[in-house]
Scaffold this motif. Structure first.
Motif, PDB file in Angstrom:
ATOM      1  N   ASP A  26       0.875  -1.172   0.000  1.00  0.00           N
ATOM      2  CA  ASP A  26       0.000   0.000   0.000  1.00  0.00           C
ATOM      3  C   ASP A  26       0.915   1.226   0.000  1.00  0.00           C
ATOM      4  OD1 ASP A  26      -2.092   1.818   0.194  1.00  0.00           O
ATOM      5  OD2 ASP A  26      -3.149   0.663   1.718  1.00  0.00           O
ATOM      6  N   THR A  27       0.310   2.404  -0.046  1.00  0.00           N
ATOM      7  CA  THR A  27       1.107   3.626  -0.018  1.00  0.00           C
ATOM      8  C   THR A  27       1.885   3.696   1.294  1.00  0.00           C
ATOM      9  OG1 THR A  27      -0.613   4.647  -1.337  1.00  0.00           O
ATOM     10  CG2 THR A  27       0.967   6.123  -0.276  1.00  0.00           C
ATOM     11  N   ALA A  28       3.081   4.269   1.224  1.00  0.00           N
ATOM     12  CA  ALA A  28       3.942   4.321   2.410  1.00  0.00           C
ATOM     13  C   ALA A  28       3.475   5.386   3.386  1.00  0.00           C
ATOM     14  CB  ALA A  28       5.378   4.593   1.988  1.00  0.00           C
ATOM     15  N   TYR A  29       4.120   5.385   4.540  1.00  0.00           N
ATOM     16  CA  TYR A  29       3.886   6.359   5.611  1.00  0.00           C
ATOM     17  C   TYR A  29       2.420   6.325   6.059  1.00  0.00           C
ATOM     18  CZ  TYR A  29       8.493   7.484   3.962  1.00  0.00           C
ATOM     19  OH  TYR A  29       9.799   7.381   3.577  1.00  0.00           O
ATOM     20  N   GLY A 230      11.393  11.105  13.803  1.00  0.00           N
ATOM     21  CA  GLY A 230      11.697   9.742  13.353  1.00  0.00           C
ATOM     22  C   GLY A 230      10.615   8.748  13.725  1.00  0.00           C
ATOM     23  N   LEU A 231       9.410   9.236  13.974  1.00  0.00           N
ATOM     24  CA  LEU A 231       8.301   8.378  14.402  1.00  0.00           C
ATOM     25  C   LEU A 231       7.396   7.972  13.250  1.00  0.00           C
ATOM     26  CD1 LEU A 231       7.200  10.489  17.508  1.00  0.00           C
ATOM     27  CD2 LEU A 231       8.526   8.388  17.586  1.00  0.00           C
ATOM     28  N   LEU A 232       7.643   8.534  12.060  1.00  0.00           N
ATOM     29  CA  LEU A 232       6.739   8.266  10.939  1.00  0.00           C
ATOM     30  C   LEU A 232       7.148   6.960  10.264  1.00  0.00           C
ATOM     31  CD1 LEU A 232       4.332   9.431   9.317  1.00  0.00           C
ATOM     32  CD2 LEU A 232       6.019  10.422   7.769  1.00  0.00           C
ATOM     33  N   SER A 234       7.480   3.839   7.870  1.00  0.00           N
ATOM     34  CA  SER A 234       7.280   3.647   6.430  1.00  0.00           C
ATOM     35  C   SER A 234       6.004   2.887   6.160  1.00  0.00           C
ATOM     36  CB  SER A 234       8.434   2.848   5.821  1.00  0.00           C
ATOM     37  OG  SER A 234       9.617   3.563   5.857  1.00  0.00           O
ATOM     38  N   LYS A 235       5.778   1.875   6.949  1.00  0.00           N
ATOM     39  CA  LYS A 235       4.636   1.004   6.723  1.00  0.00           C
ATOM     40  C   LYS A 235       3.603   1.258   7.824  1.00  0.00           C
ATOM     41  CE  LYS A 235       7.761  -2.200   4.439  1.00  0.00           C
ATOM     42  NZ  LYS A 235       8.336  -3.562   4.319  1.00  0.00           N
ATOM     43  N   ARG A 237       0.574   1.445   7.850  1.00  0.00           N
ATOM     44  CA  ARG A 237      -0.674   0.670   7.884  1.00  0.00           C
ATOM     45  C   ARG A 237      -0.670  -0.372   8.995  1.00  0.00           C
ATOM     46  NH1 ARG A 237       2.664  -0.626   3.702  1.00  0.00           N
ATOM     47  NH2 ARG A 237       3.113  -2.811   3.231  1.00  0.00           N
ATOM     48  N   PHE A 238       0.531  -0.826   9.368  1.00  0.00           N
ATOM     49  CA  PHE A 238       0.572  -1.817  10.451  1.00  0.00           C
ATOM     50  C   PHE A 238       0.190  -1.200  11.800  1.00  0.00           C
ATOM     51  CE2 PHE A 238       3.635  -3.893   7.455  1.00  0.00           C
ATOM     52  CZ  PHE A 238       2.923  -5.066   7.259  1.00  0.00           C
TER      53      PHE A 238
ATOM     54  N   ARG B   2       3.669  -1.655  -8.929  1.00  0.00           N
ATOM     55  CA  ARG B   2       4.210  -0.433  -8.351  1.00  0.00           C
ATOM     56  C   ARG B   2       5.723  -0.470  -8.235  1.00  0.00           C
ATOM     57  NH1 ARG B   2       0.431   1.922  -3.756  1.00  0.00           N
ATOM     58  NH2 ARG B   2       1.833   3.630  -4.244  1.00  0.00           N
ATOM     59  N   ASN B   7       9.854   0.868   0.209  1.00  0.00           N
ATOM     60  CA  ASN B   7       9.477   0.997   1.618  1.00  0.00           C
ATOM     61  C   ASN B   7       7.989   0.837   1.865  1.00  0.00           C
ATOM     62  OD1 ASN B   7       8.374   3.414   0.865  1.00  0.00           O
ATOM     63  ND2 ASN B   7       9.551   4.650   2.299  1.00  0.00           N
ATOM     64  N   ALA B   8       7.264   0.451   0.856  1.00  0.00           N
ATOM     65  CA  ALA B   8       5.835   0.211   1.039  1.00  0.00           C
ATOM     66  C   ALA B   8       5.477  -1.250   0.792  1.00  0.00           C
ATOM     67  CB  ALA B   8       5.038   1.107   0.098  1.00  0.00           C
ATOM     68  N   SER B  57      12.436   3.305  12.797  1.00  0.00           N
ATOM     69  CA  SER B  57      12.536   3.918  11.465  1.00  0.00           C
ATOM     70  C   SER B  57      13.985   4.198  11.125  1.00  0.00           C
ATOM     71  CB  SER B  57      11.742   5.236  11.411  1.00  0.00           C
ATOM     72  OG  SER B  57      12.438   6.256  12.111  1.00  0.00           O
ATOM     73  N   THR B  59      15.026   6.971   9.827  1.00  0.00           N
ATOM     74  CA  THR B  59      15.304   8.320  10.302  1.00  0.00           C
ATOM     75  C   THR B  59      15.765   8.287  11.752  1.00  0.00           C
ATOM     76  OG1 THR B  59      13.737   9.336   8.763  1.00  0.00           O
ATOM     77  CG2 THR B  59      14.216  10.565  10.766  1.00  0.00           C
ATOM     78  N   ALA B  60      15.095   7.498  12.567  1.00  0.00           N
ATOM     79  CA  ALA B  60      15.495   7.388  13.971  1.00  0.00           C
ATOM     80  C   ALA B  60      16.900   6.816  14.090  1.00  0.00           C
ATOM     81  CB  ALA B  60      14.490   6.519  14.728  1.00  0.00           C
ATOM     82  N   TYR B  95      17.415  15.890  16.581  1.00  0.00           N
ATOM     83  CA  TYR B  95      18.145  14.965  17.457  1.00  0.00           C
ATOM     84  C   TYR B  95      19.484  15.512  17.921  1.00  0.00           C
ATOM     85  CZ  TYR B  95      14.911  11.084  17.291  1.00  0.00           C
ATOM     86  OH  TYR B  95      13.816  10.281  17.477  1.00  0.00           O
ATOM     87  N   MET B 206       9.105  -5.272   8.787  1.00  0.00           N
ATOM     88  CA  MET B 206       7.834  -4.585   9.012  1.00  0.00           C
ATOM     89  C   MET B 206       8.069  -3.215   9.647  1.00  0.00           C
ATOM     90  SD  MET B 206       4.671  -5.514  11.582  1.00  0.00           S
ATOM     91  CE  MET B 206       4.043  -6.935  10.697  1.00  0.00           C
ATOM     92  N   LEU B 231      11.086   6.502  21.452  1.00  0.00           N
ATOM     93  CA  LEU B 231      11.295   5.401  20.506  1.00  0.00           C
ATOM     94  C   LEU B 231      11.397   4.041  21.190  1.00  0.00           C
ATOM     95  CD1 LEU B 231      14.135   7.082  18.397  1.00  0.00           C
ATOM     96  CD2 LEU B 231      11.742   6.878  17.713  1.00  0.00           C
TER      97      LEU B 231
END
Lengths: 333, 333, 333, 333
Positions: A26-29, A230-232, A234-235, A237-238, B2, B7-8, B57, B59-60, B95, B206, B231
């Protein structure tokens, strides 16, 4: 049997199923269908338009909320025993860029209109003194006490009158609502709450909490901060899937009722030993070191709290049959 | 089909199985058996003693690493096209409490010893000028190029000589190692890398990345910062389980090889259209808007990049059969 | 004779007299009569209602302004050669809690509407990319070039249209206005400037700059931040006195005209050697290392700038007689 | 006659003379001869090698010291009535990037070895709880009480044993040393102090305090932070000159003795009304609102403190003749 904390329990089957169902492209983030449905689903639950963000921890939910309500040069008023003050490793100061926590004392880790107003009145206006911008209360509190809608409303009247934001740390919000029997709306936005950390992880979730803004316009900056921290995921949806599963058919309330029932069983057995009334899923009771040791010798694990006190926390997945032996052991002390 | 981003994609079966297996009571945070085994398991993989933290993530991972290597008043040197500069919403500045990123230009988003040294030499000593404390490189880079062990070693020689830390953003580290055929050690600590963001989420995971410190003494402060940033998951075993599953039997390499193979197939078809050599799982190719539209009309999704360029990213779960139609469509342009 | 910089010159007699006159008991901080008169006095000068704060350095003025215009998760667009980017030791990032500076290239350290708009257009909307909230220009620039009211107005039109704040670093604002012959209003708020760092220290002051808000409502938070940064002097009247003395009878313009005249003298002598037109009090000229050495041998001190370039800066207190020998030496090269 | 605060008094003649003498061209920032001599001059005074920085306020001195001793994720232990906690507008949190202040109660705003150790012992080790890295004491305290060398030594023994830094807020350090009659060394580094905010502004200075590091290696980062905070004055010689003038011939002690003598005169008159022993230049005494009003009616200005208390502060420039009328008025209440 472990009575350490509800935050180490297993995730409940519905949450697991929802995660498995979300395991497709699915779409990321937070662009995926599940994440996009959160606002709507939680708006239904709260009977008003809300903006809802998934986040991976209660600390993250609390601190994004505080940062939305308080600037770096401001202060947040909270109880001296609040989780944000004592147990989050300085996260509120990190997220707010150094706002101060101004502390209020009082029994049961609860603020009252009187103690809150007295603390606010102590702050002199002027640049030398950090000015309050928000108040944070915890429902249920660190000691398992529950604020009623009336109590929150009285606090909300103060925050509204003084132009302050009001945050509710609801790591155990489900246990509070299960105890109160009120609607989620009554004890939050209808009582003056601007932002709620809606906890699921202690209540059968795996890794997602919801940060709910009752002023949806606060969400845009919070979303930028969520990424910046850094909390966003990628996936995402989970995470969304977990929250949606918990809300479906009021699973969150069913789980909380189960945990509360376990605590009630223990409370009944504890009688005069109780340090606080038991309203949610935490039981604090007086026990000598010898008594604590005798309980542990029977296979029960828990935290020592203050001197001569122990803390027992029940979980969504502990059945009456599993808890009864501890209740009996307490009664037999 | 796609080709937006890896990352999706879905999580791979072994990761899902590991999560299900972890769904039982254990100690909270990172006190559980799985989390506690991470240091050992990754020390084996890297053939040296490392300290490894799960984080939710990339980023983290990147930003905890940068904060460990650079004080608030310092600077991190990176490429102008680096993810930390362009795509993390200001997380490095959050950070590190405002450290600066000093930028280096150059093809393929790669630093070279020459461009790096030239940038470092431009900084005058003194309090008026932010002083570099660390260098960050990305392997594979934003454009899918891979640093060889020799190239990293040449950069590491500079950072060592000047007392700077060296961070590697390895969101696609697996794709880089799969391409190189070297050991993970050769392209990291043996080449002078101090901290690695070891990505799994784009590669079949995941929700867990590993932050690997080759100077294990850096981990203590990073753990405090991980908590302070919200985190530190309550049920950390679900993150540790994913990493352990990916490392088991070199699943991380198998997944990366699959994705790389897909990209190679596309690269072969693209021929002269390629903007960069294809070494990992990203393919940048020249295509007019009309050509891009014709590919989309065939059901292929992807990003437009710079003017007249498109980006195609392959995933661990895309088979040759699935990719071949796109390869043929490209060849037929 | 020293042509290093104007920021090391002596304070002018009127400033000294004002300091001596202020040396009596008064209310602390900014509660004294002099500090309290700043808003009014500068409102007169700028022909509109302003709020004005004394601060002890240009860096402090710049960074308090940026913090007022840009949140921690935002960005400030400025020239790649701006003082805030290169010479303030990371102070903008400190005061803004990590906002990013987005850089624009171009001759003479000047932004143009085209280069500014192009940079802004490159930013994609979304939480992954730090969004601009403010633009900062320097007048006169780092290379002694002056923005005209028309030029500022064209930039201000862009910032207004896009909802961005506009800051002017006026460390040498006096030199710019002296060159332009316009009113201070024309090149600031009438052109769209929201906040001005109004420099006095390089122009005959001792230790006070003024931070001028043309949106007075921005001052309240800036005053809280000034205290929070340790910038709120106990005896603020000594800073206010300097600013008032400089404004009295347009001393700031007289001093700046003197410095500009000195630079014009040098510019005339330099002829084709000039790297930039000389509009304020800085002269950049081409000189071989041998030529630079020969000037130094005659007793003139100055900075080497880029390879084959030197920088000469004149001060308010340098007379034509003092500068003529250098002019002649340059002409004789 | 004003007894509000010593921080609004005039600067003393020797400081003014030194400023006038410094009003000539010299190297900018802290490169001038006066600034360069500070380390040496203060090393003599303290009989050990120190590094000394001028700063424009006591808040700046305190907070640069705290930032040198405590990381963002750490805590500073101080008294609940400390200036850094109550009166600096959140500056400690700004400079330390959000470190927490952990508070200790106790009479006279003084820490004792017992109260300090008890507070430190309450902190559980682990990332959930902010760990102490430094202790800050104020000498003389907010209530005008003085720590003896023995008392500081006992606290220093605790900080040394636990690996914590020790900061002394010496906004009224001169008054404390004048009271003690000891050497500056005895009550600072010989007792375990690592950094001292050495106040001059309340004691006859104009705009300069000294931040003294007894571990000179801490100064390099503090100098970078001083610039980063916009505190690095262009014409630093004006600040250095003040400090040197105050140190010359022990002017700092003479001024403090004068202020202390004035307070002693008031204390004698106040007798049983005293809330705290008077050791420095602050007098807290019980007075009904009517009594306070009657003093004000006689032309004396001062602050109301807690209910039924007033605060009188004497200055270096108040003579016995000027103070006697207030003493008599108090005696006559």
């Amino acid at each position: 049997m472990r009575f350490f904390s509800d935050n180490a329990a297993a995730a409940c089957p519905q949450v697991i199923e929802a995660i498995l169902a979300a395991n497709r492209l699915d779409t990321a983030y937070d662009g995926d269908a599940l994440s996009q449905s959160l606002d709507g689903r939680l708006s239904e639950l709260f009977e008003t338009e809300v903006a809802a963000l998934w986040v991976p921890s209660g600390t993250a939910a609390n601190c994004l909320a505080l940062a939305a309500l308080c600037p770096p040069h401001g202060a947040v008023v909270c109880h001296a025993d609040a989780h944000i003050q004592n147990d989050e490793g300085g996260a509120p100061e990190f997220y707010t860029h150094g706002a101060k926590l101004l502390l209020v004392e009082g029994p049961g880790a609860k603020l009252t209109p009187d103690t809150l107003a007295a603390r606010l009145d102590r702050v002199v206006e002027g640049v030398h003194w950090v000015q309050p911008h928000a108040v944070s209360i915890t429902n249920a509190t660190e000691y398992g006490l529950v604020y009623t809608p009336e109590e929150v409303t009285a606090i909300g009247a103060i925050t509204r009158a003084r132009g302050l934001g009001l945050h509710m740390d609801g790591a155990r919000f489900a246990n509070a609502v299960a105890h109160l029997g009120c609607s989620p709306a009554e004890v939050t936005w209808q009582a003056g709450v601007d932002a709620l950390s809606f906890g699921f992880i202690k209540n059968g979730g795996m890794s997602a909490e919801a940060l709910v803004f009752f002023k949806p316009e606060l969400a845009a900056v919070a979303k930028a901060r969520r990424k910046r921290a850094g909390l966003l995921a990628s996936k995402g949806r989970f995470l969304a899937a977990q929250i949606l599963a918990m809300v479906e058919d009021d699973l969150w309330l069913a789980n909380a009722r189960a945990a509360n029932a376990g605590a009630a069983l223990l409370a009944q057995a504890a009688g005069d030993r109780l340090v606080h009334p038991v309203q949610a899923n935490e039981v604090f009771l007086r026990a000598t070191p010898q008594e604590a040791a005798s309980l542990r010798a029977l296979g029960f694990d828990f935290y020592d709290w203050a001197a001569g006190e122990i803390r027992l926390v029940t979980s969504w997945d502990q059945t009456e049959d599993q808890i009864r032996p501890l209740a009996e052991a307490i009664a037999a002390l």
